[in-house]
Structure formats: structure tokens, C-alpha cells
Design an enzyme around this catalytic site. Structure first.
Site, PDB file in Angstrom:
ATOM      1  N   TRP A 172     -27.539  10.834   8.271  1.00 42.25           N
ATOM      2  CA  TRP A 172     -27.695  10.383   6.893  1.00 42.25           C
ATOM      3  C   TRP A 172     -29.153  10.532   6.478  1.00 42.25           C
ATOM      4  CZ3 TRP A 172     -23.363   9.556   4.320  1.00 42.25           C
ATOM      5  CH2 TRP A 172     -22.230   9.173   5.011  1.00 42.25           C
TER       6      TRP A 172
ATOM      7  N   LEU B  69     -22.546  24.128  -7.167  1.00 41.27           N
ATOM      8  CA  LEU B  69     -21.780  23.472  -8.229  1.00 41.27           C
ATOM      9  C   LEU B  69     -22.701  22.608  -9.095  1.00 41.27           C
ATOM     10  CD1 LEU B  69     -19.163  22.796  -9.657  1.00 41.27           C
ATOM     11  CD2 LEU B  69     -18.657  21.123  -7.861  1.00 41.27           C
TER      12      LEU B  69
ATOM     13  N   THR C  92     -31.663  18.366   0.605  1.00 41.65           N
ATOM     14  CA  THR C  92     -30.486  17.507   0.746  1.00 41.65           C
ATOM     15  C   THR C  92     -29.869  17.587   2.137  1.00 41.65           C
ATOM     16  OG1 THR C  92     -28.990  19.248  -0.038  1.00 41.65           O
ATOM     17  CG2 THR C  92     -29.955  17.792  -1.702  1.00 41.65           C
TER      18      THR C  92
ATOM     19  N   GLU D  64     -10.987 -11.076 -25.421  1.00 37.77           N
ATOM     20  CA  GLU D  64     -10.816 -12.159 -26.381  1.00 37.77           C
ATOM     21  C   GLU D  64      -9.616 -13.034 -26.014  1.00 37.77           C
ATOM     22  OE1 GLU D  64     -12.283  -8.499 -28.723  1.00 37.77           O
ATOM     23  OE2 GLU D  64     -11.087  -8.943 -26.935  1.00 37.77           O
TER      24      GLU D  64
END
Length: 380
Positions: free
Chosen positions: A178, A304, A169, A55
Site C-alpha cells: 500500500w 482511463l 501510483t 420533513e
């Protein structure tokens, strides 16, 4: 809510998104000041913590351009603050400027505001209108971690994985660079930028030696990086501990000598109370809350990831799926099987879009078993 109100709030929400990677732990807010005939007099978004709010930035912009804002309308994406923090109340700034109307996308959950900003505006004779549900939802989503921290007492946890079409993965030996292409990796960095903290595990540090910072998109802030490492096996020379940004080792059972060694190298060590787990992840989330982390971004290994899911600490999944088959490799989540399929942890798809040759699948935890919390899935 007129068509102009919706148009201006949409534009203010776009402005608010410019505060991502800048304003944390403060919320991302945008403000536009204009007239009923469609002229924009000033606009702005929240700056760094301790700096001016949206503002004030919009009022400054109007003043710089020589515009008189008396009698104008302000469209703001979050209720103007009503308390003295590091800056004066924005509600007072709008009153002092002589505005006649304020359109608010959503009420602020911060206890020192929580309706008081709207009340202060109305007490001064300013008309205040609230947005419709669709724009309120967009405003909430932009600050989902800020709302989570004040409504639930913990950050919003987003878990990111990159996988093959068959759900792996990495190769069996752990090689993963990758799986996805550059567009998906840049998109992942954009999600990192939203976070107040990035969490990974010692296994990922040992396997990949990642930096875990924000590099592929511009940012003013680097999220703090937290490495869950119960006995401090991480090499202290690992790239994750190097600048830019701040890194923290999270432990529970490390020897005093190892802790002292890490601290002598200038690293912060967060020692959590012993628990059944190697590291008490609930205690970690409480520590991140106390450090004002609104959104937590997790990039870790299956173990994890699985434990966070098992404890109910994951709110959102980012699954980047590459169009390739690995056949056999490392999985995404190491979780115990449910006793029966109806008891399985269920997520709601909220977005599907292409990132180059890869696909982002975004899910949120289903809270209501009957599916009434299920939003429409956006596909692009």
C-alpha cells in the site's frame, strides 16, 4: 436570517449528512422543527429511496415526543418537495401540521419542485425565508451530484488517486499495495460511499483484483461498480464481481460469445455503441445519468484517468499523497501535453487535510479562466 436560523440550519445540514450511503438517488436532506425560544421539537433526515423524507421524519419525531408543532418553525436543507412521487409532497405535510415559518437552505433543482414547494408553502400563509450564500453553498455541496444531474444532465465525477511525493501510483512492475496508510484508505471509502457508481478499468482489475466496494466505513448502500473493458478481458471470477453490491461490465467490442458467457454467470453487460475510443466514455456518463447516479467515483489507472480528464469529464480530484519517494514508477494521468502552459487543464484547490501520515489534496476543475470560481481552500 437570525443567529438561531444559522445554528439550526447548520445542525440540519449535519443531520442531512447522515443520509449519505442511505438515500441515493434521492438528495440528502435534514430537517429540524423548533420554536423561536430555542426548543427543538423534532428532527430527522431522508431515509432510503421510497421511504420518508426529512420533513416527515421530523414531524414523526415531534409527534412521538408528544410535541405540538402548530406555529413552529422548520429549518430544512432543501426546498420541500411539491409533487407526488413514491411519497406525498412534504410541503403539504408542513402545511397540514400548522407550521408558521420554514427556513430553506437552497431551492430544489428537480423540475417538479424548483420553487413550487416554496410557492405552495407561501400560498398557505407560511413565511418562507432562504439561507445566506454560505449555508446555501454547503447545502449544494452536500448534494452536488443531485444538482449536477438536473442542471448539467450528467453526474458529478470525482477521480481518486494515491501517489508518492514524487507523483507515482505504483512501482514500475505495478505493485501499489500500500502506498498510503489505513487512515487514507478509510477516508477513500468514505468518498466511495457518497457515490451512486464506482468506475474502474480492466487494467486495474487485472493488476490488483480489487473489490472496489465500501468496507472501511459503515453504509446501507453499495454503489454499483462499473468496469470499463472494451473486449471483456476481465476474469469473470474477479473479486469486483462478487457480492456485496452489483457490478457491471462496460464494453463496446466484445464478442457475442464472451458477452453470453458473462451473462450466464449472472453478470450485467452494458454494451455501448462503437466510438473512436475503445469505450465511449461520454456514452457511459449518459448511461450512468439514466441510472440516476448522482456522484461517480473513479479509481482507475493512468490511461482511463487521462482519457476522462482529456474529455472534460472529471469535476473533482482526490489526491492522497504519501510521504515517500518511489523514484520511478507508474504515473497518475496519461494525458497529451498542452500546446502551451496557458492551455493546460487547471484545477482549484478546495481542501487540504491530514489522513494519518498521508495528505489529502482535493481539487475542483477551474471553470472560469479568470479564477472567479475559486473557493477558499480549507486546511486541517
Amino acid at each position: 436570517m437570525s443567529p438561531l436560523d444559522r445554528q439550526r440550519l447548520d445542525a440540519a445540514l449535519d443531520l442531512a449528512s447522515l443520509a449519505i450511503g442511505l438515500s441515493d438517488p434521492n438528495p440528502r436532506v435534514g430537517c429540524i422543527i423548533g420554536t423561536v425560544d430555542g426548543r427543538i421539537l423534532g428532527q430527522g433526515h431522508t431515509q432510503q429511496a421510497g421511504g420518508p423524507h426529512a420533513e416527515v421524519m421530523a414531524l414523526r419525531d415531534a409527534r412521538t415526543q408528544g410535541h405540538d408543532v402548530r406555529g413552529a418553525t422548520a429549518w430544512v436543507t432543501l426546498e420541500p418537495c411539491a409533487h407526488h412521487g413514491r411519497t406525498p409532497p412534504c410541503a403539504d405535510a408542513l402545511v397540514d401540521a400548522g407550521l408558521s415559518r420554514v427556513v430553506v437552505a437552497i431551492q430544489d433543482p428537480f423540475p417538479s419542485v424548483a420553487g413550487q414547494g416554496i410557492g405552495r408553502l407561501r400560498a398557505a400563509g407560511i413565511a418562507v425565508d432562504l439561507a445566506d450564500a454560505e449555508q446555501a453553498a454547503r447545502a449544494r455541496d452536500l448534494n452536488i451530484g443531485f444538482f449536477s444531474r438536473y442542471e448539467r444532465g450528467r453526474p458529478w465525477v470525482r477521480l481518486k488517486v494515491a501517489c508518492s511525493l514524487d507523483g507515482f501510483t505504483a512501482l514500475p512492475d505495478g505493485r501499489s499495495q500500500w502506498i498510503t496508510g489505513p487512515e487514507a484508505r478509510a477516508d477513500g471509502h468514505a468518498w466511495r460511499r457518497r457515490a451512486g457508481a464506482i468506475v474502474t478499468g480492466v487494467g486495474t482489475v487485472l493488476a490488483d483484483d480489487p473489490r472496489m466496494d465500501v468496507r472501511l466505513v459503515p453504509t446501507s448502500l453499495q454503489p454499483a461498480r462499473f468496469v470499463v473493458d472494451s473486449t471483456l478481458r476481465s476474469p469473470l471470477s474477479a473479486r469486483i464481481f462478487a457480492p456485496p453490491g452489483h457490478a457491471v461490465l462496460v464494453t463496446a467490442r466484445a464478442s457475442a460469445a464472451r458477452v453470453d458467457e458473462a451473462r450466464r454467470q449472472g453478470l450485467e453487460v452494458l454494451t455501448l455503441p462503437p466510438a473512436d475510443d475503445p469505450v465511449d466514455l461520454n456514452a457511459l456518463m449518459q448511461a450512468l445519468t439514466e441510472r440516476q447516479a448522482n456522484e461517480v467515483h473513479v479509481e482507475a489507472g493512468a490511461r482511463l484517468n487521462g482519457r476522462l480528464l482529456e474529455l472534460g469529464l472529471v469535476d473533482e480530484l482526490l489526491v492522497y499523497q504519501a510521504p515517500l519517494l518511489i523514484g520511478r514508477g507508474l504515473g497518475m494521468f496519461d494525458t497529451p501535453p498542452p500546446p502551451a502552459l496557458p492551455a493546460a487543464l487547471r484545477f482549484v484547490p478546495v481542501e487540504t487535510r491530514c489522513c494519518g501520515a498521508d495528505t489529502l489534496l482535493r481539487f475542483r476543475l477551474r471553470v472560469n479562466p479568470d479564477g472567479t470560481d475559486e473557493p477558499a481552500c480549507r486546511t486541517t
